[in-house]
Design an enzyme around this catalytic site. Sequence first.
Site, PDB file in Angstrom:
ATOM      1  N   MET A  22       0.808  -1.213   0.000  1.00 29.60           N
ATOM      2  CA  MET A  22       0.000   0.000   0.000  1.00 29.60           C
ATOM      3  C   MET A  22       0.847   1.271   0.000  1.00 29.60           C
ATOM      4  O   MET A  22       0.425   2.296  -0.523  1.00 29.60           O
ATOM      5  CB  MET A  22      -0.923   0.004   1.222  1.00 29.60           C
ATOM      6  CG  MET A  22      -1.827   1.213   1.326  1.00 29.60           C
ATOM      7  SD  MET A  22      -2.998   1.070   2.686  1.00 29.60           S
ATOM      8  CE  MET A  22      -4.061  -0.224   2.059  1.00 29.60           C
ATOM      9  N   ALA A  23       2.038   1.221   0.587  1.00 28.13           N
ATOM     10  CA  ALA A  23       2.831   2.442   0.723  1.00 28.13           C
ATOM     11  C   ALA A  23       4.316   2.134   0.599  1.00 28.13           C
ATOM     12  O   ALA A  23       4.754   1.011   0.825  1.00 28.13           O
ATOM     13  CB  ALA A  23       2.540   3.114   2.065  1.00 28.13           C
ATOM     14  N   ASN A  24       5.076   3.166   0.232  1.00 25.45           N
ATOM     15  CA  ASN A  24       6.534   3.091   0.210  1.00 25.45           C
ATOM     16  C   ASN A  24       7.074   3.935   1.358  1.00 25.45           C
ATOM     17  O   ASN A  24       6.502   4.962   1.708  1.00 25.45           O
ATOM     18  CB  ASN A  24       7.085   3.606  -1.127  1.00 25.45           C
ATOM     19  CG  ASN A  24       6.589   2.781  -2.296  1.00 25.45           C
ATOM     20  OD1 ASN A  24       6.346   1.586  -2.168  1.00 25.45           O
ATOM     21  ND2 ASN A  24       6.424   3.414  -3.453  1.00 25.45           N
ATOM     22  N   LYS A  40       6.158   7.671   5.220  1.00 28.94           N
ATOM     23  CA  LYS A  40       5.378   6.636   4.529  1.00 28.94           C
ATOM     24  C   LYS A  40       4.503   7.338   3.500  1.00 28.94           C
ATOM     25  O   LYS A  40       3.673   8.188   3.837  1.00 28.94           O
ATOM     26  CB  LYS A  40       4.538   5.845   5.525  1.00 28.94           C
ATOM     27  CG  LYS A  40       3.696   4.767   4.859  1.00 28.94           C
ATOM     28  CD  LYS A  40       2.973   3.923   5.894  1.00 28.94           C
ATOM     29  CE  LYS A  40       3.940   3.017   6.600  1.00 28.94           C
ATOM     30  NZ  LYS A  40       3.226   2.063   7.493  1.00 28.94           N
ATOM     31  N   ASP A 134      -3.144  -6.659  12.119  1.00 25.39           N
ATOM     32  CA  ASP A 134      -2.078  -7.150  11.237  1.00 25.39           C
ATOM     33  C   ASP A 134      -0.771  -7.320  12.015  1.00 25.39           C
ATOM     34  O   ASP A 134       0.289  -6.936  11.551  1.00 25.39           O
ATOM     35  CB  ASP A 134      -1.886  -6.170  10.075  1.00 25.39           C
ATOM     36  CG  ASP A 134      -1.021  -6.766   8.963  1.00 25.39           C
ATOM     37  OD1 ASP A 134      -1.017  -8.004   8.810  1.00 25.39           O
ATOM     38  OD2 ASP A 134      -0.330  -6.004   8.267  1.00 25.39           O
TER      39      ASP A 134
END
Length: 662
Positions: A22-24, A40, A134
């Site tokens: 979803m993100a880098n 992020k 998670d």
Amino acid sequence: MRPNYVLGGRYRITQSLGEGGMANVYLAHDLILDRDVSVKLLRLDLRDDPHTIKRFQREGLAATELVNPNIVSVYDVGEENGMQYLVMEYVKGMDLKAYIQQHFPIPYQEVINIMSQVLSAVQVAHEHNIIHRDLKPQNILIDENGVAKITDFGIAVAMSENSLTQTNTVLGSVHYLSPEQARGDMATKKSDIYSLGIILYELLTGTVPFKGETAVSIAIKHFQSEIPSVREFDPRIPQALENVVLQATSKHPEDRYESVEAMATDLETALSPRRASEPKFVPDNAVEEGETKVLDKQALQSTLNQATTDQKSTEKTSKPKRRRKHRWLRWLTAILIALLLVGGLAFWLGRPKTVSMPDVSGLTLTQAEQKLTAQNLDPGTVTKRSSNQIKKNHVIATNPKALAKVKQNTKVKLYVSSGPKLITIGNYVGQSYTRAAAVLKAKGVTVKRQNQSSSEVAIGTVMQQSATVGQRINPKKTTVTLTVSAGQRELTLADLVGKTKTQIQSYASRESLNVSFNYKYADNKKGTAISQSPAAGSILTEGSTISVTLSRGKKPATDTTPKVEDFNVSVNIPFDATSSSSTSSSDDTSSASTSSSDVNTIQIYVRDQDHDYSTVYKQLTIAQDTQVTIPFAVESGKSGGYKIVRDGKVILSDNNVTKNSH
């Protein structure tokens, strides 16, 4: 995103730290606060998805509510050119997955220490009604000081091969997925507890319990297969420690720990010798699943009616000869059916009645047992648990829970308070304050910092602690004070003008200063200070040297006064590491001793026009070979002298010092 790009006019991107579904994540430098941070950034291909943006923003909102040394702090949330980003604390280290791979096998006590920090963070989240969803080693960071920090609150990466998704629900990585999430149910706090149990399993074995070729096959194992025994992998693991894994990963949520705090309490004593003979944990629902199902009254009546109908139909269609031949069989069948009916009705009428489980929380054990007995319930095993809310020896909760519908004579498990959860104080002297405070705060202790000057202990290092090593305290009611080195003490130099030589030497000794004297003719009273360097009010550290000029009195008016020659002599004083003046100090108020560096105490005696050997000209401490400069005032044609003394012994001397001899 390219390096050196300044995000939000403040965060200069340095390098990429990793990419996710979803993100880098990037390493950046905060240009305003001059510190490294991690940024992020939502992936460009997802920035037009409103649901993804909402989940991404939820992480920032969730994390800002959580303040804990074991949770990665979120500093800023922003948007630039349609790009959503979060600015977070930069944790220099590695994730727990890499830590396990590099350090396995990990000592059991270290496993418990890591899990205790993780549990502390999750407990704070649950107290704010935030479910992580998670939890996995990849979302737990270990910094260079061994402090664990959880990240990715409020967001679940659901796009990798090892993840499952359903409409409007994000499920965690499949290797750590709870059975109820695998079935498509909503995640609860006990879902996080299941994931924590899998993480503990991996810390003890170095691997996950279930593997498969597809995510679906792994998910099926989570709600169909039993968790493999960690003691089969390593027989040295205590049964009590395996029981923590088994209870946390029970298939039914009601068999798991009531809370993360309960799991942390159980884990804390898992290595205690008192639990050496503890039996293997068996979930309550393991027995219930094997019970025989019995038809109810309507089902029995339906069976009888169907049997009667079938019998009549058979009588009408069968030949007379065949009916006579099997008449005895029909009678036997009727008798068996009648017996089944009678037995079923007897069971139905004699079955235990259903009652409502009474709420006995807060009652004493005796009061709770009396109340349960009055409802025809059987008080069962008693389990002690720490509690900060419930008084000692009073009931915390029951299993089954209060108000649940249960059969009469059901065994009720009672959880009784053993009082507040106590923790054992370790030895933090010699550690950095940051590390010591993080460990204590992770255990819920309030930490107070007290600075103290020290020339021997490095700045930021703990010198003393208010709680003794091994002491057990209630973290909710106890504040631990850590005395931290602030380096060498600073002082404001006093005004020494007008003071006598004796007064100045006494002041210098009291403030740990070195002092050298010069002499000059002046109208001031002989032997009193007429100037000083540095000036009064200057800020000095212990061990600094000050120079004071004393008055020789008025200069004689006649020329018959012998001429006085002023000159300096340099002397090298050797350091002796074996000298008895080397010192070691201990602090009686601390739980550990602190040794100072080896030093020599030196006294210098001078003989000239202004001094004689009866008094010390200068005293100083040295830790290495040191050169000193001694000023002399000697009448023309005469000589001066000096003696250097260490431990009462003269190590250097010269009784014929003239201007031209040095």
